[in-house]
Design a protein around this motif. Sequence first.
Motif, PDB file in Angstrom:
ATOM      1  N   MET A 204      13.840  28.595  41.428  1.00 51.84           N
ATOM      2  CA  MET A 204      13.008  29.516  42.200  1.00 51.84           C
ATOM      3  C   MET A 204      11.553  29.068  42.305  1.00 51.84           C
ATOM      4  O   MET A 204      11.052  28.850  43.385  1.00 51.84           O
ATOM      5  CB  MET A 204      13.064  30.927  41.604  1.00 51.84           C
TER       6      MET A 204
ATOM      7  N   VAL B 120      17.810  38.850  54.760  1.00 50.94           N
ATOM      8  CA  VAL B 120      16.927  38.946  53.597  1.00 50.94           C
ATOM      9  C   VAL B 120      16.598  40.423  53.408  1.00 50.94           C
ATOM     10  O   VAL B 120      16.313  41.135  54.380  1.00 50.94           O
ATOM     11  CB  VAL B 120      15.627  38.134  53.824  1.00 50.94           C
TER      12      VAL B 120
ATOM     13  N   CYS C 163      13.382  41.122  48.282  1.00 49.86           N
ATOM     14  CA  CYS C 163      12.607  39.878  48.331  1.00 49.86           C
ATOM     15  C   CYS C 163      11.251  40.075  47.644  1.00 49.86           C
ATOM     16  O   CYS C 163      10.605  41.097  47.817  1.00 49.86           O
ATOM     17  CB  CYS C 163      12.386  39.498  49.788  1.00 49.86           C
TER      18      CYS C 163
ATOM     19  N   TRP D 170       8.771  37.870  48.176  1.00 52.57           N
ATOM     20  CA  TRP D 170       7.751  37.253  49.029  1.00 52.57           C
ATOM     21  C   TRP D 170       7.123  36.001  48.439  1.00 52.57           C
ATOM     22  O   TRP D 170       5.909  35.830  48.424  1.00 52.57           O
ATOM     23  CB  TRP D 170       6.648  38.265  49.380  1.00 52.57           C
ATOM     24  N   ALA D 171       7.979  35.167  47.951  1.00 51.48           N
ATOM     25  CA  ALA D 171       7.555  33.859  47.461  1.00 51.48           C
ATOM     26  C   ALA D 171       8.821  33.035  47.429  1.00 51.48           C
ATOM     27  O   ALA D 171       9.895  33.607  47.549  1.00 51.48           O
ATOM     28  CB  ALA D 171       6.972  33.970  46.055  1.00 51.48           C
ATOM     29  N   THR D 172       8.725  31.751  47.305  1.00 49.11           N
ATOM     30  CA  THR D 172       9.865  30.836  47.142  1.00 49.11           C
ATOM     31  C   THR D 172      10.650  30.658  48.454  1.00 49.11           C
ATOM     32  O   THR D 172      10.658  31.514  49.310  1.00 49.11           O
ATOM     33  CB  THR D 172      10.837  31.237  45.999  1.00 49.11           C
TER      34      THR D 172
ATOM     35  N   CYS E 111      13.854  30.221  50.728  1.00 44.74           N
ATOM     36  CA  CYS E 111      15.257  30.669  50.733  1.00 44.74           C
ATOM     37  C   CYS E 111      16.249  29.506  50.743  1.00 44.74           C
ATOM     38  O   CYS E 111      17.394  29.678  50.328  1.00 44.74           O
ATOM     39  CB  CYS E 111      15.541  31.547  51.950  1.00 44.74           C
TER      40      CYS E 111
ATOM     41  N   CYS F 137      18.678  32.078  46.196  1.00 46.29           N
ATOM     42  CA  CYS F 137      17.875  33.178  45.672  1.00 46.29           C
ATOM     43  C   CYS F 137      18.527  33.740  44.410  1.00 46.29           C
ATOM     44  O   CYS F 137      19.588  34.351  44.485  1.00 46.29           O
ATOM     45  CB  CYS F 137      17.723  34.259  46.727  1.00 46.29           C
TER      46      CYS F 137
ATOM     47  N   ILE G  28      17.663  36.178  42.622  1.00 44.12           N
ATOM     48  CA  ILE G  28      17.633  37.636  42.480  1.00 44.12           C
ATOM     49  C   ILE G  28      18.503  38.312  43.554  1.00 44.12           C
ATOM     50  O   ILE G  28      18.488  39.523  43.703  1.00 44.12           O
ATOM     51  CB  ILE G  28      16.188  38.180  42.513  1.00 44.12           C
TER      52      ILE G  28
ATOM     53  N   ALA H 147      18.252  38.388  46.767  1.00 42.61           N
ATOM     54  CA  ALA H 147      17.537  39.096  47.837  1.00 42.61           C
ATOM     55  C   ALA H 147      17.920  38.599  49.229  1.00 42.61           C
ATOM     56  O   ALA H 147      17.496  39.189  50.221  1.00 42.61           O
ATOM     57  CB  ALA H 147      16.029  38.982  47.636  1.00 42.61           C
ATOM     58  N   ASN H 148      18.664  37.523  49.295  1.00 39.05           N
ATOM     59  CA  ASN H 148      19.144  37.112  50.616  1.00 39.05           C
ATOM     60  C   ASN H 148      20.657  36.960  50.555  1.00 39.05           C
ATOM     61  O   ASN H 148      21.251  37.053  49.484  1.00 39.05           O
ATOM     62  CB  ASN H 148      18.434  35.846  51.094  1.00 39.05           C
TER      63      ASN H 148
ATOM     64  N   GLY I  73       5.588  34.724  52.706  1.00 39.03           N
ATOM     65  CA  GLY I  73       6.480  35.660  53.384  1.00 39.03           C
ATOM     66  C   GLY I  73       7.900  35.608  52.856  1.00 39.03           C
ATOM     67  O   GLY I  73       8.139  35.387  51.667  1.00 39.03           O
ATOM     68  N   ALA I  74       8.856  35.799  53.746  1.00 42.69           N
ATOM     69  CA  ALA I  74      10.253  35.963  53.352  1.00 42.69           C
ATOM     70  C   ALA I  74      11.015  34.638  53.264  1.00 42.69           C
ATOM     71  O   ALA I  74      12.209  34.597  53.520  1.00 42.69           O
ATOM     72  CB  ALA I  74      10.948  36.906  54.325  1.00 42.69           C
ATOM     73  N   GLY I  75      10.325  33.572  52.920  1.00 41.13           N
ATOM     74  CA  GLY I  75      11.007  32.306  52.657  1.00 41.13           C
ATOM     75  C   GLY I  75      11.741  31.709  53.845  1.00 41.13           C
ATOM     76  O   GLY I  75      12.643  30.899  53.673  1.00 41.13           O
TER      77      GLY I  75
HETATM   78  S1  SF4 Z   1      14.856  36.194  49.753  1.00 43.13           S
HETATM   79 FE1  SF4 Z   1      13.992  34.127  49.989  1.00 43.13          FE
HETATM   80  S2  SF4 Z   1      11.775  34.435  49.876  1.00 43.13           S
HETATM   81 FE2  SF4 Z   1      12.696  36.305  49.110  1.00 43.13          FE
HETATM   82  S3  SF4 Z   1      12.793  36.045  46.888  1.00 43.13           S
HETATM   83 FE3  SF4 Z   1      14.754  35.312  47.677  1.00 43.13          FE
HETATM   84  S4  SF4 Z   1      14.520  33.122  48.051  1.00 43.13           S
HETATM   85 FE4  SF4 Z   1      12.450  33.994  47.779  1.00 43.13          FE
END
Ligand code: SF4
Lengths: 599, 219
Positions: free
Chosen positions: A55, A211, A246, A248-250, A252, A256, A258, A260-261, A379-381
């Motif tokens: 990440m 995302v 998300c 808002w860093a890293t 995609c 991911c 966590i 989030a996508n 933003g959203a990677g």
């Molecule tokens: S969705 Fe994309 S930008 Fe958001 S935390 Fe996950 S990898 Fe990072």
Amino acid sequence: MPTISISEAREEYDVAIVGSGAGGGQMAYTLTLAGIKCVMLEAGRSYDPVKETPMFQTKNQAPLGGSSTPDKDFGFWDATIDGGWDVPNEPYTQASDKKEEQFKWWRARMMGGRTNHWGRISLRNGPYDFKPKSRDGLGFDWPISYRDVEDYYTKVEQLIGVYGSNEGMENTPDSPAGVLQPPPKGRVGDLMTQKAGSKVGVPVVPIHRAVLTRPLDADTIPAKLHPKNKKAQKIVADSMRKRAACFWATDCGRGCSIGANYQSTTVHLPPALATGNLDIIPNAHAREVTMGENGKAKGVLFIDKTTGKEERVNAKAVVLAASSGETVRILLNSKSKQFADGLANRSGLVGKYIMDTVGSNLRGQIPALENVSPHNDDGAGGSHFYSPWWLYGEQKAGKMDFARGYHIEIGGTRKMPGGNSPVPGNYLKGLYGTKLKEEARRYYGSFIGLACRGEMIPNENSYADLDPEVKDKWGIPVMRWHWKWSDHELNMATHAQKTFTEMIEAMGGTVQGKPNMRGKDTILQGGEIIHEVGGALMGDDREKSVCNEWNQTWDVDNLFLCDASPFASNADKNPTLTIMALAWRCADHIIEEAGKGNL
Amino acid sequence: MDSETNNSRLPRRTVLQWFAAAAAAGEASALQGFAQSAAPATTGYGTDPNMAKIYNPGDVWPLTFSKAEKNAAVALADVILPADDLGPAASTVRVPDYLDEWISAPYPKQQKDREAVLPGLKWIDEESNSRFQKSFADLSLTEQQTICDDLCREKQPDPEWRKAAAFFHSFSTICIGAYFGTPEGWKAIGYVGNTPSGIFTGPPQEVLDELGLEQTVKD
Ligand code: SF4
Ligand SMILES: Cc1cc2nc3c(=O)[nH]c(=O)nc-3n(C[C@H](O)[C@H](O)[C@H](O)COP(=O)(O)OP(=O)(O)OC[C@H]3O[C@@H](n4cnc5c(N)ncnc54)[C@H](O)[C@@H]3O)c2cc1C
């Protein structure tokens, strides 16, 4: 990801699924939640996005600053494992020596396939996109219409989580109210392009991407997706609660950790496994579909890559979702007395009408963006804005020299630097010392890339067959590609270059290098956009197509193709959302047939 | 809104997930087992390198620089990216080690750079010796800059100098990629990011004003 080895497999399953990407993941999800026992064969190794996603690793923490190499084509931290333009031990060949007649084949060999690193752009096909032939006489109509798929698009969007806005634009469907997640704010490059677009008549709006801009509503969505199935609701709610929004860093493209996508490994496979109805066998390279005396598929023959031995799984139905090229390859390699030219190939159309997306890029340098105050642009990677195709009217009126549309993807450049120079070399050439740093700072982020992603019309010259000589490591014949663009695609690329030049100039910028106005010089190679679709055409006439409207092969009624191989057209809308919607629809059909005792 | 108040409003679960993501990024060796194909040194890192790890130059393939080459590389990198108001000197953020890793890599692009960089470093010492009777690293900054100015001339009629100028360009391009990939380099170039936040507010109002733009995605 919990997996089993072949020695632990059941004697027989209800359904065997080949491939764990978007198509296979969706299929396993829908079937297992309905109580159907599935085995999934995945050629790649198992993969755990929670533990393996890099990440926050910075570029200077990777070899070579994370820049691309032949081992990792999209950079060191990219989520592709054992894949890329070349896959070890799995060659493919080209029928022609000419570059413009070749197809570049991107593959991933890992649990979740290409969904671990894809761009997450999730656009619905519109009504025209299912009936293109009726509109302009070219290519093929699908046997289904937008209305048949609409509800499945909605379900998939609710399950995976897609941000975006409803703009009410032609052939760019809105989602029902409350389905989409809120779109992220425009970045500098997005807003700049939007403003320029309004000057030259190109609409720029929020894009749709898989995302989560806020957590999924685990309290209400599961009941909408699985009415009357309490167990499924609970499993899906638990799975949704494990996914964070998300942060808002890293990037995609690294995946991911966590959740989030959308990637199959965080969204589709965990709930499917939680049902207890799914066994996944990794490192299992499917070679052919095995057939029973009754003319039905009875399972899959595969190479266990950990031992090199041939193994079998048995099932009442078989789903191929190995990516369209590989699905075609498995069909062509499944030869039997009944199917001497390959399975489900009585029409002779398996491997025909392969499509990719028309790609053509242009970058501009925008003086207004020089020395902009530093600010967080992560933003959203991935992308926030895009331009849906805006000239349907002109095409209908016969004013254009190409028949189908493209959308524009916008690339800002205020990204995490490292590896490659963050500013094109010619801007810093001949400089050193403090002056060099000042100029790097001045130009950093001042570039905007515009990318055409357009519809290719299926043609007779773009297809795949088996190479008569070359075999892979396990002795399995490999794909041989044939490719040719038609004038529709070449003219589209030229149009894109002109449009991009106007847009860049409307930003007060200058085009990088020379815009190339000759389609054949500016179009990217076939396959390069990695939207490989087609090869097992869906239709309503068994003589003229491979599958029916249920992704079910005409010739073998317990064999289903659930990647993009049945696509009858390749709209500019990126294919994955449609792959998933059709896989869910196909799964519902299988469930219904199973309910009638027809499995 | 400052980010602290945002973060404190986040559900505990979210914070834990972020924490786990950050911890995995810092974990050096616990996950070693994931990479199935530990790459032999001469063939690159393979298609399945361990990604839950932080790498240092020399970790995946052996480095090349001799003492003399290293000295010249350090000196030249520091002339190209010196310590100044925008940030520290290249050598303090290990740019020379990165250069060594780069030219030692078994991939075609890097091998090509190797063919420019190793002879180039030798050349720059020879040039320093013939002009100033010292190796490049022992020259004064002004002397070093004299040579760099000559290398940066747009027109290089002499074939030897053309080659040397091409070396200088390759060398500095690698340095730029290395330097700006470090947190110190981010500061120098103006990259801000790679930090989790509860919301994304888009470009700050000052930036929008600077550019005459309006945020079109409303709350
Ligand atoms: S969705 Fe994309 S930008 Fe958001 S935390 Fe996950 S990898 Fe990072
Ligand atoms: C960099 C990149 C960006 C992209 N961006 C987007 C985007 O923004 N939007 C979009 O819509 N699409 C995008 N795509 C395309 C998207 O990834 C694919 O459309 C999607 O993943 C296809 O799903 P699939 O299930 O057909 O195939 P895959 O996701 O490729 O999964 C196929 C799986 O089958 C396995 N497999 C293959 N052969 C065999 C075999 N013989 N036996 C067993 N298993 C096998 C593979 O290992 C793989 O895991 C992108 C692709 C790439 C590479």
